[in-house]
Motif scaffolding. Sequence first.
Motif, PDB file in Angstrom:
ATOM      1  N   LYS A 262      -1.278  12.556  -0.232  1.00 51.63           N
ATOM      2  CA  LYS A 262      -2.014  11.815  -1.250  1.00 51.63           C
ATOM      3  C   LYS A 262      -1.176  11.557  -2.495  1.00 51.63           C
ATOM      4  O   LYS A 262      -1.576  10.782  -3.354  1.00 51.63           O
ATOM      5  CB  LYS A 262      -3.288  12.582  -1.627  1.00 51.63           C
ATOM      6  CG  LYS A 262      -4.287  12.698  -0.483  1.00 51.63           C
ATOM      7  CD  LYS A 262      -5.564  13.399  -0.918  1.00 51.63           C
ATOM      8  CE  LYS A 262      -6.565  13.474   0.231  1.00 51.63           C
ATOM      9  NZ  LYS A 262      -7.822  14.173  -0.168  1.00 51.63           N
TER      10      LYS A 262
ATOM     11  N   GLU B 226       3.402   5.333   6.179  1.00 55.15           N
ATOM     12  CA  GLU B 226       2.459   4.238   6.444  1.00 55.15           C
ATOM     13  C   GLU B 226       1.116   4.502   5.779  1.00 55.15           C
ATOM     14  O   GLU B 226       0.736   5.661   5.584  1.00 55.15           O
ATOM     15  CB  GLU B 226       2.235   4.093   7.955  1.00 55.15           C
ATOM     16  CG  GLU B 226       3.076   3.039   8.634  1.00 55.15           C
ATOM     17  CD  GLU B 226       2.642   1.618   8.304  1.00 55.15           C
ATOM     18  OE1 GLU B 226       1.585   1.435   7.680  1.00 55.15           O
ATOM     19  OE2 GLU B 226       3.373   0.689   8.678  1.00 55.15           O
ATOM     20  N   ASP B 227       0.405   3.430   5.445  1.00 58.26           N
ATOM     21  CA  ASP B 227      -0.942   3.606   4.873  1.00 58.26           C
ATOM     22  C   ASP B 227      -2.031   3.011   5.745  1.00 58.26           C
ATOM     23  O   ASP B 227      -3.207   3.079   5.395  1.00 58.26           O
ATOM     24  CB  ASP B 227      -1.027   2.964   3.478  1.00 58.26           C
ATOM     25  CG  ASP B 227      -0.982   1.446   3.538  1.00 58.26           C
ATOM     26  OD1 ASP B 227      -0.138   0.900   4.286  1.00 58.26           O
ATOM     27  OD2 ASP B 227      -1.792   0.799   2.855  1.00 58.26           O
ATOM     28  N   SER B 228      -1.664   2.412   6.894  1.00 59.89           N
ATOM     29  CA  SER B 228      -2.665   1.762   7.746  1.00 59.89           C
ATOM     30  C   SER B 228      -2.709   2.386   9.132  1.00 59.89           C
ATOM     31  O   SER B 228      -1.707   2.911   9.630  1.00 59.89           O
ATOM     32  CB  SER B 228      -2.366   0.261   7.881  1.00 59.89           C
ATOM     33  OG  SER B 228      -1.264   0.042   8.757  1.00 59.89           O
TER      34      SER B 228
ATOM     35  N   SER C 239      -6.297   1.077   0.208  1.00 56.45           N
ATOM     36  CA  SER C 239      -6.169   0.642   1.607  1.00 56.45           C
ATOM     37  C   SER C 239      -7.486   0.951   2.320  1.00 56.45           C
ATOM     38  O   SER C 239      -7.694   2.024   2.876  1.00 56.45           O
ATOM     39  CB  SER C 239      -5.001   1.362   2.283  1.00 56.45           C
ATOM     40  OG  SER C 239      -3.806   1.114   1.589  1.00 56.45           O
TER      41      SER C 239
ATOM     42  N   LEU D  17      -6.210   7.149   9.019  1.00 56.43           N
ATOM     43  CA  LEU D  17      -4.941   7.883   9.157  1.00 56.43           C
ATOM     44  C   LEU D  17      -5.093   9.085  10.092  1.00 56.43           C
ATOM     45  O   LEU D  17      -4.316  10.038  10.035  1.00 56.43           O
ATOM     46  CB  LEU D  17      -4.416   8.349   7.795  1.00 56.43           C
ATOM     47  CG  LEU D  17      -4.238   7.249   6.730  1.00 56.43           C
ATOM     48  CD1 LEU D  17      -3.726   7.864   5.423  1.00 56.43           C
ATOM     49  CD2 LEU D  17      -3.304   6.153   7.211  1.00 56.43           C
TER      50      LEU D  17
ATOM     51  N   GLY E 234       0.798  -1.227   0.000  1.00 61.81           N
ATOM     52  CA  GLY E 234       0.000   0.000   0.000  1.00 61.81           C
ATOM     53  C   GLY E 234       0.821   1.262   0.000  1.00 61.81           C
ATOM     54  O   GLY E 234       0.281   2.348  -0.220  1.00 61.81           O
ATOM     55  N   VAL E 235       2.140   1.140   0.240  1.00 63.08           N
ATOM     56  CA  VAL E 235       3.028   2.305   0.209  1.00 63.08           C
ATOM     57  C   VAL E 235       4.013   2.184  -0.951  1.00 63.08           C
ATOM     58  O   VAL E 235       4.181   3.114  -1.740  1.00 63.08           O
ATOM     59  CB  VAL E 235       3.782   2.474   1.552  1.00 63.08           C
ATOM     60  CG1 VAL E 235       4.867   3.544   1.446  1.00 63.08           C
ATOM     61  CG2 VAL E 235       2.800   2.840   2.665  1.00 63.08           C
TER      62      VAL E 235
ATOM     63  N   TYR F 227       0.007   7.796   4.209  1.00 60.84           N
ATOM     64  CA  TYR F 227      -0.214   7.850   2.767  1.00 60.84           C
ATOM     65  C   TYR F 227      -1.631   7.373   2.475  1.00 60.84           C
ATOM     66  O   TYR F 227      -1.972   6.216   2.750  1.00 60.84           O
ATOM     67  CB  TYR F 227       0.813   7.004   2.008  1.00 60.84           C
ATOM     68  CG  TYR F 227       0.502   6.919   0.527  1.00 60.84           C
ATOM     69  CD1 TYR F 227       0.464   8.070  -0.264  1.00 60.84           C
ATOM     70  CD2 TYR F 227       0.203   5.706  -0.082  1.00 60.84           C
ATOM     71  CE1 TYR F 227       0.150   8.011  -1.609  1.00 60.84           C
ATOM     72  CE2 TYR F 227      -0.100   5.634  -1.434  1.00 60.84           C
ATOM     73  CZ  TYR F 227      -0.128   6.793  -2.191  1.00 60.84           C
ATOM     74  OH  TYR F 227      -0.453   6.734  -3.522  1.00 60.84           O
ATOM     75  N   ALA F 228      -2.432   8.249   1.916  1.00 61.06           N
ATOM     76  CA  ALA F 228      -3.848   7.946   1.687  1.00 61.06           C
ATOM     77  C   ALA F 228      -4.010   7.174   0.371  1.00 61.06           C
ATOM     78  O   ALA F 228      -4.387   7.732  -0.656  1.00 61.06           O
ATOM     79  CB  ALA F 228      -4.663   9.240   1.661  1.00 61.06           C
ATOM     80  N   ASN F 229      -3.720   5.892   0.437  1.00 62.70           N
ATOM     81  CA  ASN F 229      -3.885   5.015  -0.727  1.00 62.70           C
ATOM     82  C   ASN F 229      -5.354   4.603  -0.807  1.00 62.70           C
ATOM     83  O   ASN F 229      -5.899   4.036   0.147  1.00 62.70           O
ATOM     84  CB  ASN F 229      -2.994   3.781  -0.591  1.00 62.70           C
ATOM     85  CG  ASN F 229      -2.945   2.942  -1.859  1.00 62.70           C
ATOM     86  OD1 ASN F 229      -3.907   2.881  -2.629  1.00 62.70           O
ATOM     87  ND2 ASN F 229      -1.825   2.273  -2.068  1.00 62.70           N
TER      88      ASN F 229
END
Length: 218
Positions: A209, A172-174, A196, A201, A16-17, A191-193
């Motif tokens: 983003k 991190e994305d979680s 995910s 966040l 996810g990152v 990181y707003a994936n």
Amino acid sequence: MKLPSQIKCVIFDMDGVIIDSEEIHKKAYYETFNSLNLTVSDALYKSFTGSSTINAFQKLVKHFQLNENPEDLVLDKRRRYVNFFENDPHLHLVAGVEDLIKYLYQKNITLVLASSSAMININRVFDRFNLHQYFAAKISGADLKESKPNPEIFNKAAVLGNTPKENCVVIEDSDNGVKAANDANIFVFGYANILSEGQTLANADAVIKDFKDLKSIL
């Protein structure tokens, strides 16, 4: 937490990152759930995000009071993941992350990978996308006593990066990963994936983003 005035080490999560693998992880998990005739709610599945696979299946076995061995379920899920990984030609790095990695490497900033994925999966990704050369160290949460949201993985990442934590940042994305960084007292970018799922966040020190935005900060 305030952004460090001097950043010497960037600690990356992987799924996810660095790589958009959340979807194939989800397919592998749900194939495993279906093989057990389990109906896993979205909320329960989202609670696994950022945790190691063994931690996820330990929760699952407890939740459904299963007789299965969590270690056996990990191997089953991993086999399914590998099948998707090797046969999905569309699997790709997260947009902009390769440029960011090369940019930081050229600035002599130490890069450390701290992922909940098993080391075999980390190396599979690094081999496929030729990333080994950029990273000083790689840590798998599956090899540690505690999984994210426990801060152990980021405490170790700073040590392996040979950098004081006040000169480190995490990406991190979680929410589990963000909490782990918070509890390790390391500045964390969320990181707003969009892949995910269900991650707020909310406790990240800053949310991004687009990785292009980070190049002007780091």
